[in-house]
Design an enzyme around this catalytic site. Structure first.
Site, PDB file in Angstrom:
ATOM      1  N   LEU A  68       0.816  -1.212   0.000  1.00 44.33           N
ATOM      2  CA  LEU A  68       0.000   0.000   0.000  1.00 44.33           C
ATOM      3  C   LEU A  68       0.852   1.265   0.000  1.00 44.33           C
ATOM      4  O   LEU A  68       0.312   2.374   0.065  1.00 44.33           O
ATOM      5  CB  LEU A  68      -0.916   0.028   1.234  1.00 44.33           C
ATOM      6  CG  LEU A  68      -2.260  -0.705   1.160  1.00 44.33           C
ATOM      7  CD1 LEU A  68      -2.105  -2.183   0.856  1.00 44.33           C
ATOM      8  CD2 LEU A  68      -3.029  -0.537   2.467  1.00 44.33           C
ATOM      9  N   LYS A 120       8.988   6.660  -8.452  1.00 47.12           N
ATOM     10  CA  LYS A 120       9.939   5.664  -7.954  1.00 47.12           C
ATOM     11  C   LYS A 120       9.267   4.703  -6.975  1.00 47.12           C
ATOM     12  O   LYS A 120       9.528   3.494  -6.988  1.00 47.12           O
ATOM     13  CB  LYS A 120      11.118   6.356  -7.260  1.00 47.12           C
ATOM     14  CG  LYS A 120      12.138   6.975  -8.190  1.00 47.12           C
ATOM     15  CD  LYS A 120      13.282   7.580  -7.389  1.00 47.12           C
ATOM     16  CE  LYS A 120      14.374   8.132  -8.277  1.00 47.12           C
ATOM     17  NZ  LYS A 120      15.482   8.727  -7.485  1.00 47.12           N
ATOM     18  N   TYR A 141       1.581   9.699 -10.499  1.00 47.86           N
ATOM     19  CA  TYR A 141       0.751   8.725  -9.770  1.00 47.86           C
ATOM     20  C   TYR A 141       0.041   7.783 -10.739  1.00 47.86           C
ATOM     21  O   TYR A 141       0.123   6.560 -10.608  1.00 47.86           O
ATOM     22  CB  TYR A 141      -0.261   9.475  -8.909  1.00 47.86           C
ATOM     23  CG  TYR A 141      -1.086   8.593  -8.006  1.00 47.86           C
ATOM     24  CD1 TYR A 141      -0.498   7.952  -6.917  1.00 47.86           C
ATOM     25  CD2 TYR A 141      -2.449   8.410  -8.227  1.00 47.86           C
ATOM     26  CE1 TYR A 141      -1.250   7.143  -6.075  1.00 47.86           C
ATOM     27  CE2 TYR A 141      -3.211   7.615  -7.388  1.00 47.86           C
ATOM     28  CZ  TYR A 141      -2.605   6.980  -6.316  1.00 47.86           C
ATOM     29  OH  TYR A 141      -3.352   6.185  -5.492  1.00 47.86           O
ATOM     30  N   LYS A 146       9.022 -13.034  -4.323  1.00 46.27           N
ATOM     31  CA  LYS A 146       9.607 -14.138  -5.096  1.00 46.27           C
ATOM     32  C   LYS A 146      10.590 -14.947  -4.248  1.00 46.27           C
ATOM     33  O   LYS A 146      10.575 -16.187  -4.249  1.00 46.27           O
ATOM     34  CB  LYS A 146      10.309 -13.577  -6.333  1.00 46.27           C
ATOM     35  CG  LYS A 146      10.985 -14.624  -7.202  1.00 46.27           C
ATOM     36  CD  LYS A 146      11.788 -13.954  -8.316  1.00 46.27           C
ATOM     37  CE  LYS A 146      12.641 -14.985  -9.050  1.00 46.27           C
ATOM     38  NZ  LYS A 146      13.570 -14.346 -10.007  1.00 46.27           N
TER      39      LYS A 146
END
Length: 317
Positions: A79, A97, A151, A111
């Site tokens: 989040l 970023k 965004y 992963k």
């Protein structure tokens, strides 16, 4: 995979001290999970999680997900990202970023440890939509170089990364597209319409509307949204999303302002200013996929949710 020797699921919530993250953490702890909150506290607040600090199954790390993190977890809710225009436009490069580098770092962690990972995407991936209501199959109408692009496009790229990790590395992913959400613990100065209107009304200040106030939004109460998060995370592995999570009830911005004035018994008057660039004219989710695949739909009416939110904001007025 969840370890056999620990009955409690280990769940990490990035952005856990934020508005949505803190409510999610409450629900996860309530159901018996171990929860790790990761937040750099750019927009998150310690006050949002203060009541959980004594809980032995809760832990907090101050960390920016733009840097790798090495922990052992079973599930990750990603989040972390400023969500209001005032905050994400403060440092747009950092916002992009966080969506891109941050997602790569969290996907890499998932992963390595075999965790299931949830991405908090956004209705902003639809931009200023030509399709109404918005379905998950709609690809959007987004300005790639505007002031909101850090965004909008950051979240679109994050979705790309999630699905490429799923296809290439068989990662278990869940992608939710969040529509306008409101409730207690919203930042009183985050610049979003619900918090703006409530604070202005409580202070009897003019309520600022942009454009003619006839643009529409759909407002989902935070408790309903968190239920959707958990339902998606707990769904079968083949349910990857993207899935719209929001309230399909549609209101004009002017209707919202008038409702807030009534509920606060405010003396505020409505004032109108020019519409910001790329501000969408309509935003309403089609939640058919959430209803059929998750058995989820919101239940808190706007008026009831606003009353709870207004009670919270009275301490700031």
């Amino acid at each position: 995979m969840i370890r056999d020797y620990n009955l409690r699921k280990r769940v990490m919530v990035t952005g856990g001290a934020g508005f949505l993250g803190s409510h999610l953490i409450d629900r996860l702890l309530e159901r018996g999970d171990e929860v790790l909150c990761v937040d750099n506290f750019f927009t998150g607040a310690k006050d949002n999680i203060q009541h959980q600090l004594a809980n032995p199954h809760f832990e907090v790390i101050r960390h920016d997900i733009n840097n790798p993190l090495f922990v052992e977890v079973d599930e990750i809710y990603n989040l972390a990202c400023p969500a209001s225009p005032i905050h994400y436009q403060h440092d747009p490069v950092q916002t992009t970023k966080t969506s891109v580098h941050g997602s790569i770092n969290m996907l890499g962690l998932a992963k390595r440890v075999g965790a299931k990972i949830f991405q908090a995407s956004t209705s902003e991936v639809y931009g200023d939509p030509d399709v109404h209501p918005q379905t998950e199959d709609y690809w959007g109408n987004v300005n790639p170089i505007g002031p909101r692009s850090c965004y909008d496009e950051g979240k679109r790229c994050a979705e790309t990364l999630f699905f490429d990790y799923h296809r290439q590395h068989r990662l278990r992913i869940k992608v939710a597209r969040i529509f306008n959400t409101y409730g207690p613990r919203m930042h009183p100065a985050d610049g979003r319409v619900v918090s703006n209107f409530i604070m202005q009304a409580l202070r009897n200040e003019p309520i600022t509307l942009y454009g003619d106030g006839l643009q529409t939004r759909s407002f989902c109460y935070v408790d309903d949204l968190v239920s959707g998060f958990i339902a998606l995370m707990d769904s079968a592995d083949e349910v990857t999303g993207p899935i719209n999570l929001g309230n399909p009830g549609e209101f004009t911005i002017r209707e919202l302002a008038e409702k807030v004035v009534t509920l606060t018994d405010s003396k505020s008057e409505l004032v109108f200013k020019p519409l910001p660039q790329d501000d969408p004219k309509q935003r309403r989710p089609d939640i058919g996929r959430a209803q059929s695949q998750l058995g989820w739909q919101p239940s808190v009416p706007l008026e009831e949710g606003l009353k709870r939110t207004i009670d919270y904001f009275r301490t700031f007025a």
